[in-house]
Enzyme design. Sequence first.
Site, PDB file in Angstrom:
ATOM      1  N   GLN A 111     -10.288   7.095  -1.891  1.00 38.22           N
ATOM      2  CA  GLN A 111     -10.368   5.723  -2.400  1.00 38.22           C
ATOM      3  C   GLN A 111     -11.409   4.893  -1.640  1.00 38.22           C
ATOM      4  O   GLN A 111     -12.085   4.052  -2.230  1.00 38.22           O
ATOM      5  CB  GLN A 111      -8.986   5.061  -2.300  1.00 38.22           C
ATOM      6  N   LYS A 114     -14.741   5.899  -3.123  1.00 33.53           N
ATOM      7  CA  LYS A 114     -14.771   5.499  -4.536  1.00 33.53           C
ATOM      8  C   LYS A 114     -14.980   3.994  -4.655  1.00 33.53           C
ATOM      9  O   LYS A 114     -15.830   3.527  -5.415  1.00 33.53           O
ATOM     10  CB  LYS A 114     -13.432   5.900  -5.180  1.00 33.53           C
ATOM     11  N   LYS A 126      -3.782   3.366  -0.270  1.00 33.54           N
ATOM     12  CA  LYS A 126      -2.986   4.052  -1.298  1.00 33.54           C
ATOM     13  C   LYS A 126      -1.523   3.985  -0.875  1.00 33.54           C
ATOM     14  O   LYS A 126      -1.219   3.945   0.318  1.00 33.54           O
ATOM     15  CB  LYS A 126      -3.408   5.526  -1.398  1.00 33.54           C
ATOM     16  N   GLY A 165      -1.729   0.414 -10.085  1.00 31.63           N
ATOM     17  CA  GLY A 165      -0.972   1.576 -10.556  1.00 31.63           C
ATOM     18  C   GLY A 165      -1.671   2.888 -10.257  1.00 31.63           C
ATOM     19  O   GLY A 165      -2.818   2.937  -9.835  1.00 31.63           O
ATOM     20  N   ASP A 166      -0.946   3.953 -10.445  1.00 32.20           N
ATOM     21  CA  ASP A 166      -1.455   5.329 -10.386  1.00 32.20           C
ATOM     22  C   ASP A 166      -0.416   6.129 -11.181  1.00 32.20           C
ATOM     23  O   ASP A 166       0.314   5.540 -12.007  1.00 32.20           O
ATOM     24  CB  ASP A 166      -1.593   5.791  -8.920  1.00 32.20           C
ATOM     25  N   THR A 210     -10.281   3.499 -16.734  1.00 33.33           N
ATOM     26  CA  THR A 210     -10.534   4.773 -16.050  1.00 33.33           C
ATOM     27  C   THR A 210     -11.071   5.807 -17.044  1.00 33.33           C
ATOM     28  O   THR A 210     -12.080   6.477 -16.782  1.00 33.33           O
ATOM     29  CB  THR A 210      -9.261   5.287 -15.359  1.00 33.33           C
ATOM     30  N   ASN A 241      -2.208   7.618 -19.193  1.00 35.30           N
ATOM     31  CA  ASN A 241      -3.125   6.511 -19.412  1.00 35.30           C
ATOM     32  C   ASN A 241      -4.592   6.923 -19.301  1.00 35.30           C
ATOM     33  O   ASN A 241      -5.430   6.531 -20.117  1.00 35.30           O
ATOM     34  CB  ASN A 241      -2.766   5.416 -18.388  1.00 35.30           C
ATOM     35  N   SER A 380     -10.276  -3.163 -11.791  1.00 34.63           N
ATOM     36  CA  SER A 380      -9.297  -3.850 -10.939  1.00 34.63           C
ATOM     37  C   SER A 380      -9.988  -4.916 -10.088  1.00 34.63           C
ATOM     38  O   SER A 380      -9.475  -6.026  -9.917  1.00 34.63           O
ATOM     39  CB  SER A 380      -8.597  -2.853 -10.010  1.00 34.63           C
TER      40      SER A 380
HETATM   41  O1  2IT Z   1      -7.095   6.259  -8.159  1.00 34.87           O
HETATM   42  C1  2IT Z   1      -7.389   5.087  -8.460  1.00 34.87           C
HETATM   43  O2  2IT Z   1      -8.532   4.647  -8.310  1.00 34.87           O
HETATM   44  C2  2IT Z   1      -6.337   4.224  -8.994  1.00 34.87           C
HETATM   45  N1  2IT Z   1      -5.206   4.683  -9.125  1.00 34.87           N
HETATM   46  C3  2IT Z   1      -6.629   2.799  -9.365  1.00 34.87           C
HETATM   47  C4  2IT Z   1      -6.638   1.925  -8.169  1.00 34.87           C
HETATM   48  C5  2IT Z   1      -6.797   0.459  -8.451  1.00 34.87           C
HETATM   49  O3  2IT Z   1      -6.673  -0.291  -7.472  1.00 34.87           O
HETATM   50  O4  2IT Z   1      -7.024   0.049  -9.596  1.00 34.87           O
END
Ligand code: 2IT
Length: 448
Positions: A111, A114, A126, A165-166, A210, A241, A380
């Site tokens: 993350q 990313k 996370k 979310g995840d 996503t 999703n 986000s």
């Molecule tokens: O893996 C990811 O990038 C997410 N689950 C979204 C994380 C976010 O803060 O929107």
Amino acid sequence: MSQYVKNVLADLIAKNPGEPEFHQAATEILESLKVVFEKHPEYEAAGLLERFVEPERTIMFRVPWVDDEGKVRVNKGYRVQFNSAIGPYKGGFRFHPSVNLSILKFLGLEQILKNSLTSLPIGGGKGGSDFDPSGKSDGEIMRFCQSFMSELYRHIGPNIDVPAGDIGVGAREIGYLFGQYKRLRGAFENGVLTGKGISYGGSLIRPEATGFGAVYFAQKVLEHYNDTIEGKTVVISGFGNVAWGAVKKATELGAKVIAISGPDGYVYDEDGVSTDEKINFMLQMRASGRNKVQDYADKFGVPFFAKEKPWGLKADIMMPCATQNEVGMAEAEKMVANGVKYYIEVSNMPTSNEALKYLIDSKITVAPSKAVNAGGVAVSALEMSQNSQRLAWSAEEVDAKLKTIMSNIHDNAAAAAEEFGYGYDLVKGANIAGFKKVAEAMMAQGIV
Ligand code: 2IT
């Protein structure tokens, strides 16, 4: 690998026993970064890499709740606040029985890079729980979310840590989490969470982001080869999703998605998951909480392959969208034998390191998940901007920004790989490009 990077990795493996997913992600990332450390000896002098691989803070807590039978249940809750060099911690919550520190640390490490790739000011984090949402009633989900937030609210905030979310956490869970946060804080701070409902500060296009972003990224990869997505066959895993958004956008752009999958197996639809009815049915299957893709086969009369993965199918493009480690050597060998052209990772770390190397060595074009799926967290961050400015952009505005962001991520990753002599290697390039900004910010901020 440079000796410094090698030593840090060996140390990480020794000091974090029993965390195979964290070791796997760190190994893949550090392998790409060795050239950066060779170029920047001052990073080693500043202990940059030792600090980078150690989370700034990890919160672990008890989540007690009462089920519909009146029985007391206890789950584990976590938040890994990994790196805040370029912005508040940002990253999703995952509710799934497999959740543990190893998985959250691999996701948190990914993350950081990313989020940096999005070019927006967000750090990496996370969290989640080993709570299993499948088969739970709405009341159980609400009570669980309230208990989870009753501990976590003191550790997060719009300028501290902004979860989302995840897997297992969608708009419903975010709603319950936000309601409890608001009540405990006594303030309407909707910038504390993203993925909210539109009525209380959510962003249009966040649910699609996503999957849409992944297909925009795939378009850029194909464009690099003067190819187009129109007319291509695509295999997608998962039916949540992310898979839904990818199917929707790929179909809209003229590709044919011939398979989707679930934990129970996969369905093969030779006409394509192409009508509105079929695409919307993916949402219904998810909302049912049954977690069975066989429902699609029963509804539309297509073949279902129980307990099998779709990677042995013949297709132009493979897009794993389900979870980590979906593709190992056996699956990668099938793809190579079938002449797959493009392997576009979407779920976080869907590929074993061995399989990833094999696919690249076999001249399949690989795009890495930390770049491909960054559209979710990018939108986000756009949601955070809208919340802090007290405004709401139209779907067209958000979609246009998403497209530009995905295009820039691709170009920056490609340029970084080129700069370090790797050619068009998006795996190496994404790691290097993402790390660059974090490293600069960490160096500027001193030993913290
Ligand atoms: O893996 C990811 O990038 C997410 N689950 C979204 C994380 C976010 O803060 O929107």
